[in-house]
Design an enzyme around this catalytic site. Sequence first.
Site, short mmCIF file in Angstrom:
data_model
loop_
_atom_site.label_atom_id
_atom_site.label_comp_id
_atom_site.label_asym_id
_atom_site.label_seq_id
_atom_site.Cartn_x
_atom_site.Cartn_y
_atom_site.Cartn_z
N ARG A 124 0.84 -1.22 0.00
CA ARG A 124 0.00 0.00 0.00
C ARG A 124 0.86 1.26 0.00
NH1 ARG A 124 -2.10 -3.59 -1.09
NH2 ARG A 124 -3.95 -4.62 -0.27
N SER B 281 -10.55 -0.51 3.89
CA SER B 281 -9.67 -0.69 5.06
C SER B 281 -9.13 0.66 5.50
CB SER B 281 -8.49 -1.59 4.70
OG SER B 281 -8.96 -2.80 4.21
N GLU C 13 -4.33 3.79 6.23
CA GLU C 13 -4.18 3.58 4.78
C GLU C 13 -4.86 4.74 4.05
OE1 GLU C 13 -5.25 -0.41 3.33
OE2 GLU C 13 -6.15 0.58 1.60
#
Length: 337
Positions: free
Chosen positions: A164, A238, A333
Amino acid sequence: MKIQENISLKPYNTFGIDKKAKFFTQISSENEVIEALKYASSQNTPLIILGGGSNILLTDDLNALVIKIEIKGMRLIKESEEEVFVEVGAGENWHEFVLHCIEKNWSGVENLSLIPGTVGASPMQNIGAYGVEIKEVFDGLYAVNRETLDREYFGWDDCKFGYRESVFKNTLKGKYVITKVVFKLKKQHTFHTEYGAILQTLEEMNIKDLSIQAVSNAVIKIRQSKLPDPKVIGNAGSFFKNPTISIPHFERLKRENPTIPGFPNEEGIKVPAAWLIEQAGWKGYTQENIGVHKLQPLVLVNYGGGDGKEIANLSKKIQESIKEKFNVDLHAEVNFL
Ligand SMILES: Cc1cc2nc3c(=O)[nH]c(=O)nc-3n(C[C@H](O)[C@H](O)[C@H](O)COP(=O)(O)OP(=O)(O)OC[C@H]3O[C@@H](n4cnc5c(N)ncnc54)[C@H](O)[C@@H]3O)c2cc1C
């Protein structure tokens, strides 16, 4: 380029947070990117880039020019016996690009079906799901340098992809507007069905002949059953990344919490953030109209009318409690704007 003033960004972020942009415009070409950058600098106004708004949290009104990337187009630029190279406008919807590849019988992105957002944002955090990340199909991208207004090319190595992560979230954060991405897809298919519940779902769907279409359908089915639909409940997927901790740290936690899951990687052991959050008692937590999803503790939600600042505060409380209980740092994130 038409610039609107005092526009609500509620329809433009999947959390459904109602904050305003002082200036707002939709961008459909590279020239318009340059025009917008010149305009913002002439007005002495910051410029903020928006794709599908599925990985952002708006905590305040934006006293800025918000540009929504709508650069379209999918073009086959090169092919060999084994591979195709496809250039895609940054404003194309990611899932529609995936469906296009499946229709053309090009393999590589089927496990990434139904991820919300735009193609241009996909390299930003090296999107990934069900054992595949875009770095595996990424060939290069074009971006406009926000300072010099030059058009630059970034190859695979330049992007420094990680979990990520990419250079665009780190050293080059806020420095480029991505306009086009080139993907390298396979004519011969290799299937990644070992991850998550894909095999089991294929069985339930009674699939006898494996195909990229079948894998995509299975991924869609799993995602629809597991993740809240942002059209129904505001969310950005998320909220936190899965942390990696050292092996001794993991062993200590395992002695105290024998059921803790862990997946070895190059830096240590990756632990599912969802497990930590659930163990700390946050699953299903609600506070007025925001909270932690009742099935997916990694997903923070806005049930309607929630404020971005409240969600940011909740995320901070979760981080503090995970630090206190497990001595683990959780990192967001989602991008805070
Ligand atoms: C229900 C749900 C499920 C999700 N599942 C996954 C998943 O499985 N895997 C995964 O990796 N992600 C997932 N996400 C997160 C999200 O879909 C991805 O991060 C997606 O790539 C974001 O795209 P976007 O266009 O919406 O980006 P935005 O949210 O609009 O922007 C994200 C960041 O990128 C910047 N940006 C956007 N476009 C450009 C551009 N053209 N040039 C420069 N900077 C740009 C923005 O300024 C911002 O900082 C999920 C989100 C939701 C809501």
